[in-house]
Motif scaffolding. Structure first.
Motif, short mmCIF file in Angstrom:
data_model
loop_
_atom_site.label_atom_id
_atom_site.label_comp_id
_atom_site.label_asym_id
_atom_site.label_seq_id
_atom_site.Cartn_x
_atom_site.Cartn_y
_atom_site.Cartn_z
N ASN A 1 -4.35 16.77 7.76
CA ASN A 1 -5.30 16.17 8.27
C ASN A 1 -5.71 14.83 7.45
O ASN A 1 -6.26 13.78 8.10
N LEU A 2 -5.57 14.87 6.27
CA LEU A 2 -6.06 13.97 5.33
C LEU A 2 -5.23 12.81 5.46
O LEU A 2 -5.32 11.68 5.27
N VAL A 3 -3.75 13.24 5.45
CA VAL A 3 -2.60 12.09 5.67
C VAL A 3 -2.90 11.29 6.91
O VAL A 3 -3.16 10.12 6.65
N GLU A 4 -3.21 11.99 7.78
CA GLU A 4 -3.57 11.22 8.95
C GLU A 4 -4.69 10.18 9.23
O GLU A 4 -4.86 9.00 9.48
N SER A 5 -5.81 10.83 8.41
CA SER A 5 -7.27 9.91 8.26
C SER A 5 -6.86 8.65 7.30
O SER A 5 -7.30 7.69 7.64
N GLU A 6 -5.76 9.02 6.40
CA GLU A 6 -5.73 8.02 5.41
C GLU A 6 -4.70 6.87 6.11
O GLU A 6 -5.07 5.66 6.05
N LEU A 7 -3.95 7.30 6.76
CA LEU A 7 -3.05 6.39 7.59
C LEU A 7 -3.69 5.74 8.62
O LEU A 7 -3.65 4.33 8.85
N PHE A 8 -4.25 6.43 9.46
CA PHE A 8 -5.02 5.77 10.65
C PHE A 8 -6.59 5.26 10.57
O PHE A 8 -6.96 4.66 11.52
N GLY A 9 -7.01 5.79 9.47
CA GLY A 9 -8.60 5.62 9.45
C GLY A 9 -9.46 6.30 10.56
O GLY A 9 -8.80 7.05 11.18
N TYR A 10 -10.70 6.22 10.31
CA TYR A 10 -11.58 7.05 11.34
C TYR A 10 -12.70 6.31 11.51
O TYR A 10 -13.25 5.40 10.61
N VAL B 1 0.85 -1.15 0.00
CA VAL B 1 -0.17 0.04 0.06
C VAL B 1 0.92 1.09 -0.05
O VAL B 1 1.84 1.48 0.77
N ALA B 2 0.51 2.22 -0.88
CA ALA B 2 1.37 3.31 -1.06
C ALA B 2 0.63 4.58 -0.66
O ALA B 2 -0.53 4.79 -1.04
N LEU B 3 1.19 5.65 -0.03
CA LEU B 3 0.95 6.92 0.43
C LEU B 3 1.62 7.95 0.10
O LEU B 3 2.88 7.67 0.37
N ASP B 4 1.33 8.71 -0.91
CA ASP B 4 2.20 9.96 -1.41
C ASP B 4 2.10 11.06 -0.23
O ASP B 4 0.74 11.96 -0.22
N CYS B 5 2.93 11.31 0.83
CA CYS B 5 2.50 12.12 1.60
C CYS B 5 2.63 13.62 1.40
O CYS B 5 2.31 14.47 2.10
N GLY B 6 3.17 13.53 0.21
CA GLY B 6 3.30 15.08 -0.42
C GLY B 6 1.95 15.80 -1.03
O GLY B 6 1.77 16.81 -1.07
N ALA B 7 1.11 14.65 -1.38
CA ALA B 7 0.18 14.98 -2.04
C ALA B 7 -1.08 15.51 -1.42
O ALA B 7 -2.13 16.11 -1.80
N LEU B 8 -1.01 15.20 -0.24
CA LEU B 8 -2.58 15.32 0.82
C LEU B 8 -2.03 16.40 1.87
O LEU B 8 -0.95 16.44 2.37
N PRO B 9 -2.90 17.18 2.30
CA PRO B 9 -3.05 18.01 3.58
C PRO B 9 -2.96 17.28 4.56
O PRO B 9 -3.30 16.09 4.81
N ASP C 1 5.70 7.48 0.30
CA ASP C 1 6.42 8.48 -0.46
C ASP C 1 6.61 9.81 -0.02
O ASP C 1 5.55 10.34 0.61
N GLU C 2 7.78 10.43 -0.16
CA GLU C 2 7.99 11.93 0.11
C GLU C 2 7.72 12.28 1.42
O GLU C 2 6.86 13.16 1.97
N ILE C 3 8.44 11.18 2.61
CA ILE C 3 8.12 11.29 3.96
C ILE C 3 8.50 12.58 4.36
O ILE C 3 8.03 13.13 5.38
N SER C 4 9.37 13.52 3.84
CA SER C 4 9.79 14.56 4.13
C SER C 4 8.80 15.76 4.31
O SER C 4 8.99 16.81 4.96
N ASN C 5 7.69 15.52 3.50
CA ASN C 5 6.54 16.34 3.48
C ASN C 5 5.51 16.26 4.75
O ASN C 5 4.90 17.08 5.14
N LEU C 6 5.97 15.19 5.58
CA LEU C 6 5.14 15.26 6.92
C LEU C 6 5.45 16.29 7.80
O LEU C 6 6.43 16.73 8.14
#
Ligand code: ATP
Ligand code: MG
Length: 466
Positions: A205-214, A195-203, A241-246
Protein backbone atom coordinates in the motif's frame (compact mmCIF):
# COMPACT_ATOMS: atom_id res chain seq x y z
CA UNK A 1 63.16 6.04 -17.03
CA UNK A 2 62.96 8.10 -13.83
CA UNK A 3 64.70 11.48 -13.81
CA UNK A 4 66.49 12.43 -10.59
CA UNK A 5 67.62 15.96 -9.75
CA UNK A 6 70.64 16.10 -7.43
CA UNK A 7 70.94 19.43 -5.62
CA UNK A 8 74.23 19.69 -3.76
CA UNK A 9 77.02 22.25 -3.79
CA UNK A 10 79.56 19.54 -3.09
CA UNK A 11 80.93 18.17 -6.35
CA UNK A 12 82.18 14.91 -4.86
CA UNK A 13 78.79 14.02 -3.38
CA UNK A 14 77.10 14.80 -6.69
CA UNK A 15 79.63 12.62 -8.49
CA UNK A 16 79.09 9.61 -6.19
CA UNK A 17 75.29 9.85 -6.24
CA UNK A 18 75.22 10.38 -9.97
CA UNK A 19 77.25 7.26 -10.72
CA UNK A 20 75.24 5.22 -8.28
CA UNK A 21 71.97 6.28 -9.93
CA UNK A 22 73.25 5.80 -13.47
CA UNK A 23 74.31 2.26 -12.57
CA UNK A 24 70.66 1.55 -11.65
CA UNK A 25 69.06 2.98 -14.78
CA UNK A 26 67.99 6.35 -13.39
CA UNK A 27 68.53 9.51 -15.45
CA UNK A 28 70.29 12.31 -13.63
CA UNK A 29 70.45 16.12 -13.73
CA UNK A 30 72.73 18.02 -11.35
CA UNK A 31 72.35 21.43 -9.76
CA UNK A 32 75.10 22.94 -7.68
CA UNK A 33 72.92 25.69 -6.21
CA UNK A 34 69.33 26.40 -5.27
CA UNK A 35 69.01 28.93 -8.09
CA UNK A 36 70.19 26.40 -10.65
CA UNK A 37 67.77 23.82 -9.23
CA UNK A 38 64.86 26.24 -9.77
CA UNK A 39 65.87 26.74 -13.40
CA UNK A 40 66.06 22.99 -14.00
CA UNK A 41 62.70 22.41 -12.31
CA UNK A 42 61.04 24.88 -14.68
CA UNK A 43 62.04 23.06 -17.83
CA UNK A 44 62.32 19.39 -16.84
CA UNK A 45 59.85 16.73 -15.77
CA UNK A 46 61.63 15.66 -12.59
CA UNK A 47 60.51 12.52 -10.71
CA UNK A 48 62.75 12.62 -7.65
CA UNK A 49 64.86 15.39 -6.10
CA UNK A 50 67.68 14.66 -3.65
CA UNK A 51 68.53 17.89 -1.90
CA UNK A 52 71.33 18.78 0.50
CA UNK A 53 70.16 20.81 3.49
CA UNK A 54 73.12 23.15 3.23
CA UNK A 55 73.65 24.76 -0.15
CA UNK A 56 75.82 27.72 -1.15
CA UNK A 57 73.08 30.23 -1.89
CA UNK A 58 69.81 29.01 -0.37
CA UNK A 59 68.94 26.45 2.26
CA UNK A 60 67.76 23.02 1.14
CA UNK A 61 64.53 23.74 3.05
CA UNK A 62 63.77 26.62 0.70
CA UNK A 63 64.29 24.35 -2.30
CA UNK A 64 62.01 21.75 -0.70
CA UNK A 65 59.30 24.36 -0.03
CA UNK A 66 59.41 25.58 -3.61
CA UNK A 67 59.13 22.03 -4.99
CA UNK A 68 56.25 21.16 -2.69
CA UNK A 69 54.35 24.32 -3.59
CA UNK A 70 54.88 24.08 -7.35
CA UNK A 71 55.22 20.38 -8.10
CA UNK A 72 54.03 18.54 -4.98
CA UNK A 73 54.18 15.15 -6.70
CA UNK A 74 57.97 15.20 -6.99
CA UNK A 75 59.38 12.92 -4.27
CA UNK A 76 62.04 14.75 -2.27
CA UNK A 77 64.82 13.16 -0.22
CA UNK A 78 67.06 15.37 1.94
CA UNK A 79 70.76 14.93 2.77
CA UNK A 80 71.93 16.07 6.13
CA UNK A 81 74.95 16.08 8.41
CA UNK A 82 74.65 14.95 12.04
CA UNK A 83 74.40 18.51 13.26
CA UNK A 84 71.26 19.18 11.23
CA UNK A 85 69.05 16.26 12.19
CA UNK A 86 66.38 18.49 13.75
CA UNK A 87 66.13 20.46 10.50
CA UNK A 88 65.89 17.19 8.59
CA UNK A 89 62.98 16.14 10.78
CA UNK A 90 61.41 19.51 10.03
CA UNK A 91 61.79 18.75 6.32
CA UNK A 92 59.64 15.63 6.71
CA UNK A 93 56.88 17.83 8.11
CA UNK A 94 57.23 20.01 5.02
CA UNK A 95 56.64 17.06 2.74
CA UNK A 96 60.05 15.41 2.18
CA UNK A 97 59.74 11.66 1.85
CA UNK A 98 62.83 10.86 3.92
CA UNK A 99 66.29 12.07 4.86
CA UNK A 100 69.72 10.47 4.80
CA UNK A 101 72.42 11.31 7.29
CA UNK A 102 75.86 11.72 5.70
CA UNK A 103 77.88 9.56 5.34
CA UNK A 104 75.39 6.96 4.13
CA UNK A 105 75.94 3.64 2.42
CA UNK A 106 75.12 2.99 -1.24
CA UNK A 107 72.48 0.49 -0.17
CA UNK A 108 70.79 2.99 2.14
CA UNK A 109 70.68 5.52 -0.67
CA UNK A 110 69.34 3.11 -3.27
CA UNK A 111 66.66 1.90 -0.90
CA UNK A 112 65.42 5.44 -0.34
CA UNK A 113 65.60 6.17 -4.08
CA UNK A 114 63.47 3.14 -4.78
CA UNK A 115 60.94 4.22 -2.17
CA UNK A 116 60.86 7.70 -3.71
CA UNK A 117 60.28 6.27 -7.15
CA UNK A 118 57.42 4.14 -5.88
CA UNK A 119 55.80 7.15 -4.26
CA UNK A 120 56.20 9.13 -7.47
CA UNK A 121 54.71 6.31 -9.53
CA UNK A 122 51.67 6.08 -7.27
CA UNK A 123 50.99 9.81 -7.48
CA UNK A 124 51.42 9.76 -11.27
CA UNK A 125 49.01 6.90 -11.62
CA UNK A 126 46.58 8.79 -9.43
CA UNK A 127 46.90 11.88 -11.58
CA UNK A 128 46.13 9.84 -14.71
CA UNK A 129 43.13 8.24 -13.06
CA UNK A 130 41.88 11.53 -11.69
CA UNK A 131 42.06 12.98 -15.20
CA UNK A 132 40.10 10.01 -16.50
CA UNK A 133 37.54 10.37 -13.74
CA UNK A 134 37.07 14.12 -13.87
CA UNK A 135 37.21 14.51 -17.62
CA UNK A 136 33.77 12.94 -17.60
CA UNK A 137 32.53 15.47 -15.12
CA UNK A 138 30.35 12.93 -13.39
CA UNK A 139 31.09 12.85 -9.70
CA UNK A 140 29.31 9.58 -9.01
CA UNK A 141 30.13 7.63 -12.12
CA UNK A 142 33.43 6.05 -12.99
CA UNK A 143 33.52 5.16 -16.70
CA UNK A 144 34.65 1.61 -17.28
CA UNK A 145 37.93 0.39 -18.73
CA UNK A 146 36.64 -3.12 -19.39
CA UNK A 147 35.65 -3.88 -23.00
CA UNK A 148 32.48 -5.64 -21.88
CA UNK A 149 31.23 -2.83 -19.67
CA UNK A 150 32.34 -0.18 -22.15
CA UNK A 151 29.93 -1.70 -24.64
CA UNK A 152 27.10 -1.47 -22.10
CA UNK A 153 27.95 2.18 -21.43
CA UNK A 154 28.00 2.88 -25.15
CA UNK A 155 24.54 1.36 -25.52
CA UNK A 156 23.33 3.39 -22.53
CA UNK A 157 24.62 6.53 -24.28
CA UNK A 158 22.73 5.59 -27.43
CA UNK A 159 19.41 4.98 -25.70
CA UNK A 160 19.72 7.97 -23.33
CA UNK A 161 18.48 10.56 -25.82
CA UNK A 162 15.27 8.65 -26.57
CA UNK A 163 12.28 8.27 -24.30
CA UNK A 164 12.37 4.47 -24.47
CA UNK A 165 11.88 2.65 -21.18
CA UNK A 166 15.03 0.82 -20.08
CA UNK A 167 15.29 -2.31 -18.00
CA UNK A 168 18.67 -2.63 -16.23
CA UNK A 169 19.53 -6.17 -15.19
CA UNK A 170 22.49 -7.15 -13.09
CA UNK A 171 23.53 -8.78 -9.85
CA UNK A 172 23.19 -7.03 -6.52
CA UNK A 173 25.57 -4.09 -6.09
CA UNK A 174 26.65 -4.09 -9.73
CA UNK A 175 25.64 -0.47 -10.31
CA UNK A 176 22.08 -0.61 -11.64
CA UNK A 177 20.98 2.59 -9.95
CA UNK A 178 24.18 4.35 -10.95
CA UNK A 179 23.53 3.27 -14.54
CA UNK A 180 19.97 4.65 -14.38
CA UNK A 181 21.34 8.01 -13.17
CA UNK A 182 23.97 7.90 -15.90
CA UNK A 183 21.25 7.51 -18.56
CA UNK A 184 19.25 10.35 -17.00
CA UNK A 185 22.32 12.61 -16.93
CA UNK A 186 22.89 12.03 -20.64
CA UNK A 187 19.25 12.53 -21.61
CA UNK A 188 17.31 15.67 -22.54
CA UNK A 189 15.47 15.23 -19.26
CA UNK A 190 18.57 15.90 -17.15
CA UNK A 191 17.40 19.38 -16.06
CA UNK A 192 14.38 17.79 -14.38
CA UNK A 193 14.30 15.35 -11.51
CA UNK A 194 15.64 11.81 -11.28
CA UNK A 195 13.40 10.11 -8.73
CA UNK A 196 14.05 6.61 -7.39
CA UNK A 197 11.78 4.18 -5.59
CA UNK A 198 12.95 0.88 -4.14
CA UNK A 199 9.90 -1.31 -4.70
CA UNK A 200 11.32 -3.99 -2.43
CA UNK A 201 11.72 -1.77 0.60
CA UNK A 202 8.06 -0.78 1.12
CA UNK A 203 4.83 -2.68 1.79
CA UNK A 204 2.37 -2.78 -1.13
CA UNK A 205 0.00 0.00 0.00
CA UNK A 206 2.90 2.37 0.65
CA UNK A 207 4.40 1.68 -2.80
CA UNK A 208 1.13 2.83 -4.35
CA UNK A 209 0.81 5.96 -2.24
CA UNK A 210 4.44 6.82 -3.02
CA UNK A 211 3.95 6.35 -6.75
CA UNK A 212 0.54 7.95 -7.20
CA UNK A 213 0.26 10.25 -4.17
CA UNK A 214 -2.96 10.79 -2.20
CA UNK A 215 -5.52 13.43 -1.35
CA UNK A 216 -6.12 14.70 2.17
CA UNK A 217 -8.43 12.26 3.98
CA UNK A 218 -7.91 9.46 1.45
CA UNK A 219 -7.24 7.10 4.35
CA UNK A 220 -6.72 7.28 8.10
CA UNK A 221 -3.56 9.29 8.71
CA UNK A 222 -3.66 11.12 5.35
CA UNK A 223 -3.86 14.54 7.02
CA UNK A 224 -2.55 16.45 4.01
CA UNK A 225 -2.21 15.97 0.27
CA UNK A 226 0.88 14.20 -1.00
CA UNK A 227 2.20 14.35 -4.56
CA UNK A 228 3.17 11.02 -6.08
CA UNK A 229 6.61 10.30 -7.53
CA UNK A 230 5.12 10.28 -11.03
CA UNK A 231 4.17 13.93 -10.50
CA UNK A 232 7.47 14.87 -8.85
CA UNK A 233 9.41 13.33 -11.74
CA UNK A 234 7.45 15.38 -14.34
CA UNK A 235 9.75 16.00 -17.30
CA UNK A 236 12.39 13.77 -15.71
CA UNK A 237 13.09 10.11 -14.99
CA UNK A 238 11.44 7.70 -12.57
CA UNK A 239 13.66 4.82 -11.50
CA UNK A 240 11.87 1.77 -10.12
CA UNK A 241 14.36 -0.43 -8.35
CA UNK A 242 13.67 -4.11 -7.64
CA UNK A 243 10.55 -4.04 -9.77
CA UNK A 244 10.24 -7.80 -9.35
CA UNK A 245 8.93 -7.10 -5.83
CA UNK A 246 5.74 -5.39 -7.03
CA UNK A 247 2.58 -7.30 -6.23
CA UNK A 248 0.43 -8.47 -9.11
CA UNK A 249 -2.23 -5.84 -8.39
CA UNK A 250 0.30 -2.98 -8.26
CA UNK A 251 1.78 -4.29 -11.50
CA UNK A 252 -1.67 -3.90 -13.08
CA UNK A 253 -2.01 -0.31 -11.82
CA UNK A 254 1.45 0.59 -13.05
CA UNK A 255 0.70 -0.86 -16.47
CA UNK A 256 -2.43 1.26 -16.76
CA UNK A 257 -0.55 4.42 -15.80
CA UNK A 258 2.15 3.77 -18.38
CA UNK A 259 -0.41 3.06 -21.10
CA UNK A 260 -2.65 6.00 -20.39
CA UNK A 261 0.11 8.42 -19.39
CA UNK A 262 -1.99 9.77 -16.53
CA UNK A 263 -2.43 9.07 -12.84
CA UNK A 264 -5.06 9.69 -10.24
CA UNK A 265 -4.00 10.30 -6.62
CA UNK A 266 -5.46 7.85 -4.08
CA UNK A 267 -8.82 9.30 -3.05
CA UNK A 268 -8.62 11.82 -5.92
CA UNK A 269 -11.24 12.62 -8.55
CA UNK A 270 -9.24 14.06 -11.39
CA UNK A 271 -6.59 12.63 -13.69
CA UNK A 272 -3.15 14.20 -13.81
CA UNK A 273 -1.13 14.00 -17.01
CA UNK A 274 2.38 12.64 -16.57
CA UNK A 275 5.54 13.03 -18.61
CA UNK A 276 8.05 10.57 -17.24
CA UNK A 277 10.73 8.31 -18.64
CA UNK A 278 10.78 5.01 -16.80
CA UNK A 279 13.91 3.06 -15.99
CA UNK A 280 13.58 -0.13 -13.98
CA UNK A 281 16.03 -2.54 -12.40
CA UNK A 282 15.83 -6.10 -11.28
CA UNK A 283 18.33 -8.59 -9.98
CA UNK A 284 15.90 -11.44 -10.56
CA UNK A 285 15.26 -12.61 -14.13
CA UNK A 286 11.79 -11.28 -15.00
CA UNK A 287 11.43 -13.74 -17.91
CA UNK A 288 11.54 -16.58 -15.43
CA UNK A 289 8.98 -14.83 -13.22
CA UNK A 290 6.67 -14.47 -16.22
CA UNK A 291 6.92 -18.22 -16.80
CA UNK A 292 6.09 -18.78 -13.15
CA UNK A 293 3.07 -16.50 -13.53
CA UNK A 294 4.19 -13.92 -10.96
CA UNK A 295 5.16 -11.07 -13.28
CA UNK A 296 2.87 -9.64 -15.96
CA UNK A 297 4.14 -10.14 -19.46
CA UNK A 298 2.35 -7.03 -20.79
CA UNK A 299 4.06 -4.86 -18.15
CA UNK A 300 7.38 -6.51 -18.93
CA UNK A 301 7.14 -5.41 -22.58
CA UNK A 302 6.24 -1.87 -21.52
CA UNK A 303 9.23 -1.45 -19.23
CA UNK A 304 11.61 -3.35 -21.47
CA UNK A 305 11.69 -1.36 -24.68
CA UNK A 306 15.44 -1.56 -24.28
CA UNK A 307 17.48 -3.62 -21.86
CA UNK A 308 21.00 -3.50 -20.47
CA UNK A 309 22.76 -6.38 -18.73
CA UNK A 310 25.42 -5.24 -16.25
CA UNK A 311 28.28 -7.68 -15.69
CA UNK A 312 29.38 -8.67 -12.21
CA UNK A 313 32.59 -7.08 -10.93
CA UNK A 314 34.36 -10.42 -11.42
CA UNK A 315 33.52 -10.13 -15.12
CA UNK A 316 35.11 -6.67 -15.36
CA UNK A 317 38.27 -7.20 -13.34
CA UNK A 318 40.07 -4.46 -15.28
CA UNK A 319 37.94 -1.94 -13.39
CA UNK A 320 38.85 -3.03 -9.87
CA UNK A 321 41.92 -0.81 -9.85
CA UNK A 322 40.14 2.22 -11.29
CA UNK A 323 37.06 1.88 -9.11
CA UNK A 324 39.32 1.43 -6.08
CA UNK A 325 41.15 4.66 -6.86
CA UNK A 326 37.84 6.42 -7.49
CA UNK A 327 36.39 5.32 -4.15
CA UNK A 328 39.72 6.09 -2.51
CA UNK A 329 39.41 9.73 -3.63
CA UNK A 330 35.84 9.88 -2.39
CA UNK A 331 36.70 8.26 0.96
CA UNK A 332 39.65 10.58 1.58
CA UNK A 333 37.34 13.58 1.14
CA UNK A 334 34.44 12.11 3.07
CA UNK A 335 36.59 11.04 6.04
CA UNK A 336 38.76 14.20 5.92
CA UNK A 337 41.89 12.09 5.56
CA UNK A 338 45.07 12.67 3.60
CA UNK A 339 46.02 9.11 2.75
CA UNK A 340 48.43 9.21 -0.18
CA UNK A 341 47.43 6.13 -2.10
CA UNK A 342 46.75 2.42 -2.18
CA UNK A 343 49.81 0.21 -1.85
CA UNK A 344 50.67 -2.27 -4.60
CA UNK A 345 50.04 -5.13 -2.16
CA UNK A 346 46.58 -3.82 -1.30
CA UNK A 347 45.70 -3.39 -4.98
CA UNK A 348 46.80 -6.93 -5.69
CA UNK A 349 44.69 -8.23 -2.80
CA UNK A 350 41.71 -6.26 -4.14
CA UNK A 351 42.18 -7.69 -7.61
CA UNK A 352 42.24 -11.22 -6.22
CA UNK A 353 38.99 -10.91 -4.29
CA UNK A 354 35.87 -12.61 -5.71
CA UNK A 355 33.57 -9.62 -4.88
CA UNK A 356 30.31 -11.49 -4.68
CA UNK A 357 28.76 -8.22 -3.44
CA UNK A 358 30.18 -6.49 -6.53
CA UNK A 359 30.94 -2.76 -6.63
CA UNK A 360 29.14 -1.97 -3.39
CA UNK A 361 31.29 -4.47 -1.51
CA UNK A 362 34.46 -3.06 -3.08
CA UNK A 363 33.44 0.48 -2.16
CA UNK A 364 32.88 -0.53 1.46
CA UNK A 365 36.29 -2.23 1.61
CA UNK A 366 38.00 0.92 0.33
CA UNK A 367 36.17 3.20 2.76
CA UNK A 368 37.20 0.89 5.60
CA UNK A 369 40.77 0.82 4.26
CA UNK A 370 41.06 4.61 4.12
CA UNK A 371 39.55 4.94 7.58
CA UNK A 372 42.08 2.60 9.11
CA UNK A 373 45.24 3.52 7.21
CA UNK A 374 48.03 6.03 7.73
CA UNK A 375 50.08 7.13 4.75
CA UNK A 376 49.11 4.32 2.36
CA UNK A 377 46.24 1.84 2.33
CA UNK A 378 47.90 -1.49 3.16
CA UNK A 379 46.37 -4.95 2.60
CA UNK A 380 45.69 -5.36 6.31
CA UNK A 381 43.63 -2.13 6.38
CA UNK A 382 41.07 -3.58 3.96
CA UNK A 383 39.75 -6.28 6.26
CA UNK A 384 39.90 -8.91 3.53
CA UNK A 385 39.72 -12.55 4.50
CA UNK A 386 43.01 -14.37 3.72
CA UNK A 387 42.73 -16.59 0.65
CA UNK A 388 40.55 -14.10 -1.23
CA UNK A 389 37.18 -15.10 0.18
CA UNK A 390 35.96 -11.50 0.22
CA UNK A 391 36.05 -8.84 2.90
CA UNK A 392 35.59 -9.74 6.52
CA UNK A 393 32.65 -7.44 6.99
CA UNK A 394 32.39 -8.20 10.67
CA UNK A 395 36.02 -7.39 11.41
CA UNK A 396 35.41 -3.87 12.61
CA UNK A 397 32.12 -4.28 14.45
CA UNK A 398 33.48 -7.13 16.54
CA UNK A 399 36.55 -5.10 17.44
CA UNK A 400 34.33 -2.18 18.39
CA UNK A 401 31.51 -3.98 20.11
CA UNK A 402 30.65 -2.00 23.20
CA UNK A 403 28.77 -3.15 26.24
CA UNK A 404 25.60 -4.96 25.26
CA UNK A 405 27.08 -5.74 21.86
CA UNK A 406 26.44 -2.18 20.62
CA UNK A 407 28.82 -1.12 17.87
CA UNK A 408 31.05 1.80 18.74
CA UNK A 409 32.90 3.28 15.77
CA UNK A 410 35.43 5.23 17.83
CA UNK A 411 36.39 2.14 19.84
CA UNK A 412 36.49 0.03 16.69
CA UNK A 413 38.82 2.45 14.94
CA UNK A 414 40.99 2.72 18.06
CA UNK A 415 41.30 -1.04 18.40
CA UNK A 416 42.02 -1.55 14.74
CA UNK A 417 44.57 1.28 14.64
CA UNK A 418 46.41 -0.21 17.61
CA UNK A 419 46.41 -3.61 15.93
CA UNK A 420 47.80 -2.18 12.70
CA UNK A 421 50.38 -0.06 14.53
CA UNK A 422 51.54 -3.04 16.52
CA UNK A 423 52.06 -5.13 13.42
CA UNK A 424 53.89 -2.34 11.63
CA UNK A 425 56.20 -1.52 14.54
CA UNK A 426 57.05 -5.19 15.02
CA UNK A 427 57.90 -5.50 11.33
CA UNK A 428 60.09 -2.40 11.29
CA UNK A 429 61.89 -3.45 14.49
CA UNK A 430 62.62 -6.77 12.89
CA UNK A 431 63.95 -5.06 9.77
CA UNK A 432 66.19 -2.74 11.78
CA UNK A 433 67.42 -5.59 13.96
CA UNK A 434 65.75 -4.03 16.98
CA UNK A 435 67.41 -0.63 16.51
CA UNK A 436 64.82 1.79 17.84
CA UNK A 437 66.49 4.91 16.54
CA UNK A 438 66.42 3.55 13.01
CA UNK A 439 62.93 2.15 13.48
CA UNK A 440 61.62 5.53 14.64
CA UNK A 441 63.14 7.12 11.54
CA UNK A 442 61.60 4.57 9.22
CA UNK A 443 58.22 5.04 10.89
CA UNK A 444 58.52 8.82 10.71
CA UNK A 445 58.01 9.33 14.45
CA UNK A 446 60.37 10.43 17.24
CA UNK A 447 62.01 7.96 19.59
CA UNK A 448 59.88 8.95 22.56
CA UNK A 449 56.68 8.28 20.63
CA UNK A 450 58.07 4.92 19.53
CA UNK A 451 58.82 3.94 23.14
CA UNK A 452 55.34 4.90 24.26
CA UNK A 453 53.77 2.98 21.37
CA UNK A 454 55.88 -0.11 22.17
CA UNK A 455 54.55 0.06 25.71
CA UNK A 456 50.96 0.71 24.68
CA UNK A 457 50.93 -2.11 22.11
CA UNK A 458 52.75 -4.43 24.56
CA UNK A 459 55.42 -5.25 21.99
CA UNK A 460 58.05 -7.61 23.29
CA UNK A 461 61.43 -6.27 22.15
CA UNK A 462 63.37 -8.77 24.34
CA UNK A 463 66.71 -9.83 22.87
CA UNK A 464 66.52 -7.36 20.02
CA UNK A 465 66.65 -4.40 22.43
CA UNK A 466 69.07 -1.69 21.30
N1 ATP B 1 30.44 3.08 -12.40
C1 ATP B 1 30.44 3.40 -11.11
N2 ATP B 1 31.17 4.43 -10.68
C2 ATP B 1 31.20 4.77 -9.39
N3 ATP B 1 30.52 4.15 -8.43
C3 ATP B 1 29.77 3.11 -8.78
C4 ATP B 1 29.68 2.69 -10.14
N4 ATP B 1 28.87 1.63 -10.20
C5 ATP B 1 28.45 1.41 -8.93
N5 ATP B 1 28.98 2.29 -8.08
C6 ATP B 1 28.77 2.35 -6.61
O1 ATP B 1 28.53 1.02 -6.16
C7 ATP B 1 27.47 0.97 -5.21
C8 ATP B 1 26.38 0.04 -5.74
O2 ATP B 1 25.78 0.63 -6.88
P1 ATP B 1 24.19 0.60 -7.12
O3 ATP B 1 23.44 0.98 -5.90
O4 ATP B 1 23.92 1.37 -8.36
O5 ATP B 1 24.02 -0.97 -7.38
P2 ATP B 1 22.70 -1.80 -7.60
O6 ATP B 1 23.00 -2.75 -8.70
O7 ATP B 1 21.55 -0.87 -7.78
O8 ATP B 1 22.60 -2.57 -6.23
P3 ATP B 1 21.30 -3.37 -5.63
O9 ATP B 1 21.12 -4.58 -6.50
O10 ATP B 1 21.73 -3.74 -4.26
O11 ATP B 1 20.16 -2.43 -5.67
C9 ATP B 1 27.00 2.39 -5.02
O12 ATP B 1 27.59 2.90 -3.84
C10 ATP B 1 27.52 3.13 -6.23
O13 ATP B 1 27.83 4.44 -5.90
MG1 MG C 1 19.85 -0.74 -6.51
Amino acid sequence: MALVLIVDDDRDTRFVIRNLLLSRDYDVIEAKSGAQAFEILESNDIDIAVVDLVLGDLSGIEVLKKIKSEAPDISVVMFTGHADISTAVESIKLGALDYLVKPFSNDDFLLVAEKALKERRISREFEAIKKHVYSHNLKEFMPSMSPRMKKVEEMAGQVAGSDLSVLVNGPSGSGKEVMAKFIHSLSNRRKNQFVALDCGALPENLVESELFGYEKGAFTGADKRKDGLFEIAFGGTLFLDEISNLSFSTQAKLLRVIQERKIRRLGGKKDIMIDVRIITASNRPLEQMIKEGVFREDLYHRINQFSLQLPSLAERKEDIKYLSMFFFEQANKMLHKKVKGISDGALKALENCPWTGNIRELKNAIIRGVLLSGKLVLPENLGLVPGGAGPAVMAIPSAGAGEGGEFNLKKAVGAKTLEVEKELIEKVLLLTGGNKIKAARVLGIDRKSLYSKIKKCRIKTGSMDV
